[in-house]
Write a protein that holds these residues in place. Structure first.
Motif, mmCIF file in Angstrom:
data_model
loop_
_atom_site.group_PDB
_atom_site.id
_atom_site.type_symbol
_atom_site.label_atom_id
_atom_site.label_comp_id
_atom_site.label_asym_id
_atom_site.label_seq_id
_atom_site.Cartn_x
_atom_site.Cartn_y
_atom_site.Cartn_z
ATOM 1 N N GLN A 150 27.472 -38.348 -76.902
ATOM 2 C CA GLN A 150 26.357 -37.630 -76.775
ATOM 3 C C GLN A 150 25.171 -38.440 -77.115
ATOM 4 O O GLN A 150 24.246 -38.154 -76.738
ATOM 5 C CB GLN A 150 26.655 -36.132 -76.773
ATOM 6 C CG GLN A 150 27.141 -35.926 -78.276
ATOM 7 C CD GLN A 150 28.206 -36.061 -78.953
ATOM 8 O OE1 GLN A 150 29.125 -36.894 -78.453
ATOM 9 N NE2 GLN A 150 28.787 -35.488 -79.896
ATOM 10 N N HIS A 151 25.421 -38.848 -78.485
ATOM 11 C CA HIS A 151 24.355 -39.381 -79.036
ATOM 12 C C HIS A 151 23.906 -40.608 -78.329
ATOM 13 O O HIS A 151 22.795 -41.191 -78.230
ATOM 14 C CB HIS A 151 24.717 -39.942 -80.684
ATOM 15 C CG HIS A 151 25.265 -38.690 -81.411
ATOM 16 N ND1 HIS A 151 24.197 -37.837 -81.704
ATOM 17 C CD2 HIS A 151 26.333 -38.217 -81.694
ATOM 18 C CE1 HIS A 151 24.603 -36.868 -82.537
ATOM 19 N NE2 HIS A 151 25.975 -36.895 -82.425
ATOM 20 N N HIS A 152 24.897 -41.534 -77.875
ATOM 21 C CA HIS A 152 24.334 -42.906 -76.814
ATOM 22 C C HIS A 152 23.793 -42.252 -75.711
ATOM 23 O O HIS A 152 22.658 -42.826 -75.216
ATOM 24 C CB HIS A 152 25.717 -43.400 -76.473
ATOM 25 C CG HIS A 152 26.701 -43.973 -77.539
ATOM 26 N ND1 HIS A 152 26.122 -44.582 -78.820
ATOM 27 C CD2 HIS A 152 27.979 -44.086 -77.810
ATOM 28 C CE1 HIS A 152 27.054 -45.019 -79.578
ATOM 29 N NE2 HIS A 152 28.395 -44.630 -79.068
ATOM 30 N N GLY A 153 24.147 -41.277 -75.211
ATOM 31 C CA GLY A 153 23.386 -40.622 -73.889
ATOM 32 C C GLY A 153 21.934 -40.297 -74.276
ATOM 33 O O GLY A 153 21.127 -40.536 -73.552
ATOM 34 N N ALA A 154 21.641 -39.777 -75.616
ATOM 35 C CA ALA A 154 20.565 -39.298 -75.797
ATOM 36 C C ALA A 154 19.578 -40.153 -76.206
ATOM 37 O O ALA A 154 18.560 -40.638 -75.753
ATOM 38 C CB ALA A 154 20.559 -38.538 -77.086
#
Length: 494
Positions: A373-377
């Motif tokens: 989810q942090h990579h996606g953000a």
């Protein structure tokens, strides 16, 4: 073989712009932007003749642009001139030499053509359906357009602009109450006669994206406020400028130096537009004239909003499972439709951002599952995303980042959109992801959903919930997490 590169050049009254893009599948990728402050309008004398110096500045810029254009096929280039060259009696002196330098003829847009093209640029790049009223303040003209979806209905171009107003009302460099009052009053004498032509056409939203509005939005972003320009903010900004007393003393938080020379005059015209049309607030657009020219030229963007193309392109590029995104979106829509009517702050923009988050929430999986989810953000924050303004991108990244695990209060506090709206979208996204976790269409629950203020009520068939103990446990954990933020998730059994 056709080239994927496209170039649009806008010879404006204040600046000359060149936008270079590449068509990548069904998306548009900005490759380069070149901008030069030519201030052509400042070279007009009282007889509307361009000075030799202003013509020389413009031709020098044409030589810069010509270097970049020589590798483009002519059918992939659009070059237009606007208000100042419409006004200039000696425009042919400039245009003939510029055409020779560029190796391609410049199209001189009429005021109405310019206004309609601006409308298309706003419509293509916005996600707002229904009728739109659009303001665009240029160096020597101001366009007012109203239309439905991507079709302009009424368009007018007025000979008032931030460069010409600067010369008329702020030539001494002093920022006085009298100068502002005179500039606003004069603008209203030009605007008021056309207002009646727009009064019978309803509109749902007011949009603008020219330099003055961009500057105001940058000031709001600096203050960590939503990029929603209201009348009170305009009056507050006017008083701040008056307090500065002169252009040399202007130092407003978030206002960059290159915007200062014509900011006061543009602000006067915008205040006059607000007062004449009785506007309360204006949304920032991510597109205008150049985008209208570009998207009319591209072969695959007709009648499709650019935000949808952006989402589809990113899902394809990062190998997102589109069927699963559609399942999460299907559930989130049910939740949103039940919750939004009891929470008046939620609207169309929130539904749009939430839908994009549903489709892109797994975009970071291509890097790795851990912290996906942090990579996606990160991907969203650092990607070109035509059709999304800055606050929409920021909220979208936040939703993807906070889709699971503990909700970080600090991330919510830094959003440009109001925190209550962000929390509502986040609750709906997180619950929809949990409910779709079997990743099978035939395993989605049949829900009865209701909403109250800060409460979302889900009614399940008792057998379905019993057959999904992991989902039941995750919902129980989510109830506790949301409660930390004064949100209530209630589970009932039928």
């Amino acid at each position: 073989m056709s080239s994927p590169l496209y170039a649009v050049i806008d010879l404006g009254s204040n600046s000359f712009h060149m936008l270079i893009t590449r068509q990548l599948a069904d998306s548009v990728q900005i490759v380069d932007k070149v901008k030069r402050k030519v201030r052509l309008a400042s070279g007009l004398d009282k007889n509307n003749n361009l000075s030799a110096k202003s013509i020389a500045r413009g031709l020098e810029c044409m030589r810069f642009f010509a270097e970049r254009l020589q590798d483009f096929p002519k059918q992939n280039i659009r070059i237009v001139a606007t208000a100042t060259l419409r006004l200039a009696n000696n425009r042919d002196t400039f245009l003939q030499q510029a055409n020779q330098i560029l190796g391609q003829n410049i199209t001189l847009l009429s005021g109405e053509e310019e206004a309609k093209t601006i409308y298309k640029g706003v419509a293509y790049t916005s996600n707002i359906l229904g009728n739109k009223l659009i303001f665009d303040i240029g160096g020597a003209s101001t366009e007012i357009i109203i239309g439905e979806n991507i079709d302009p209905i009424k368009a007018v171009s007025l000979d008032i602009g931030c460069v010409t107003f600067n010369q008329a009302f702020f030539a001494t460099g002093e920022l006085t109450q009298a100068a502002f009052s005179q500039a606003i009053a004069h603008a209203k004498t030009q605007i008021t006669p056309v207002v009646k032509d727009y009064q019978d056409i309803e509109h749902q939203v007011v949009l603008g994206g020219s330099g003055t509005m961009q500057a105001l939005a940058e000031m709001l972003m600096y203050a960590k406020q939503p990029t929603l320009i209201d009348y009170d903010f305009l009056i507050q900004t006017k008083q701040q400028l008056i307090d500065c007393k002169s252009f040399d003393n202007i130092a407003l938080d978030g206002l960059v130096g290159e915007r200062i020379p014509v900011f006061a005059s543009g602000l006067c015209i915008l205040i006059a537009l607000f007062e004449s049309f009785q506007v309360d607030r204006l949304h920032l657009s991510s597109g205008a004239l150049r985008e209208g020219l570009l998207y009319d030229m591209l072969p695959t963007t007709k009648n499709v909003d650019i935000a949808t193309l952006t989402i589809n392109s990113m899902m394809s590029k990062y190998h997102v499972e589109q069927d699963h995104g559609a399942r999460v979106l299907y559930l989130a829509k049910q939740l949103f439709d039940a919750y939004a009517p009891t929470n008046a702050q939620l609207g169309q923009q929130d539904a749009f951002i939430l839908g994009a988050a549903c489709q892109l929430h797994e975009i970071g999986l291509l890097i790795e599952y851990k912290q996906h989810q942090h990579h996606g953000a990160y991907i969203i924050e650092h990607s070109q995303m035509p059709g999304f303004n800055q606050s929409e991108k920021q909220t979208l990244a936040m939703l993807v980042q906070q889709q699971k695990d503990s909700i970080k209060k600090g991330v919510l506090d830094n959003q440009l959109l109001p925190k209550t709206r962000c929390l509502a979208m986040l609750m709906i996204l997180r619950v929809a992801i949990i409910l779709a976790s079997r990743r099978q269409q035939d395993q989605l629950p049949i829900l009865k959903v209701s909403g109250e203020n800060k409460m979302l009520v889900l009614m399940f068939d008792v057998d379905w919930l019993s057959a999904h103990p992991l989902i039941k446990d995750e919902l129980s954990r989510e109830i506790k997490e949301l409660a930390k933020f004064d949100l209530t998730l209630t589970i009932k059994l039928s």
